[in-house]
Design a protein around this motif. Sequence first.
Motif, short mmCIF file in Angstrom:
data_model
loop_
_atom_site.label_atom_id
_atom_site.label_comp_id
_atom_site.label_asym_id
_atom_site.label_seq_id
_atom_site.Cartn_x
_atom_site.Cartn_y
_atom_site.Cartn_z
N UNK A 122 72.89 39.34 49.68
CA UNK A 122 71.80 40.30 49.78
C UNK A 122 70.82 39.76 50.80
N UNK A 123 70.52 40.59 51.79
CA UNK A 123 69.65 40.18 52.89
C UNK A 123 70.18 38.88 53.49
N UNK A 124 69.40 37.81 53.48
CA UNK A 124 69.86 36.56 54.11
C UNK A 124 70.21 35.49 53.08
N UNK A 144 71.19 30.56 44.23
CA UNK A 144 70.89 31.28 45.47
C UNK A 144 71.06 30.31 46.63
N UNK A 145 71.79 30.75 47.66
CA UNK A 145 71.92 29.99 48.89
C UNK A 145 71.26 30.78 50.00
N UNK A 146 70.13 30.27 50.47
CA UNK A 146 69.51 30.83 51.67
C UNK A 146 70.49 30.49 52.79
#
Length: 160
Positions: A122-124, A144-146
């Motif tokens: 989702x998004x980045x 979550x992995x940016x």
Amino acid sequence: MSNRNSPCLWTSVPQVCPAPCDRYKHASCAFRGNIYLLGGRKKHSLRDFWKYNVRNEWIELDCGGDQAPEELEEHSMVAHQGVLYVFGGLIDSAYSNSKSPLWPFDTHVMPSNRKGHSAVVMESSMYIYGGYIDMRGTSQEFWRLDLTGTWSLLSNAPVG
């Protein structure tokens, strides 16, 4: 000059197990809301590594492997940009293979390997939920992995 009638500002924090043993000549460092503790001395030099969190929990961290420091005492530890740096001290081993008195420990968190998990982008960011982790069983961890490379644990539940 001390005033013995003034109230004591120190309070004792009851410890829960597991917890590190009593020691001296150790190094400690506060970083990202945790306190890290490495080595020191009791009756002999110690080679253990601990993290203390705000929930009054001690977690013993892996201090094995060829890149980790051996038994240390009278060393220093500082934090900078996600890495703990341990420098110097007395190495209590006549057979030390260490060539450098500097040991970096990367504190960046990431999930352990798993299979059967769900992943979406989702998004980045990539989000990972659940999965099966080795012999420990299923997981309810949500990560979550940016996509620049930074992991964050969003929620954690016991593996089982």
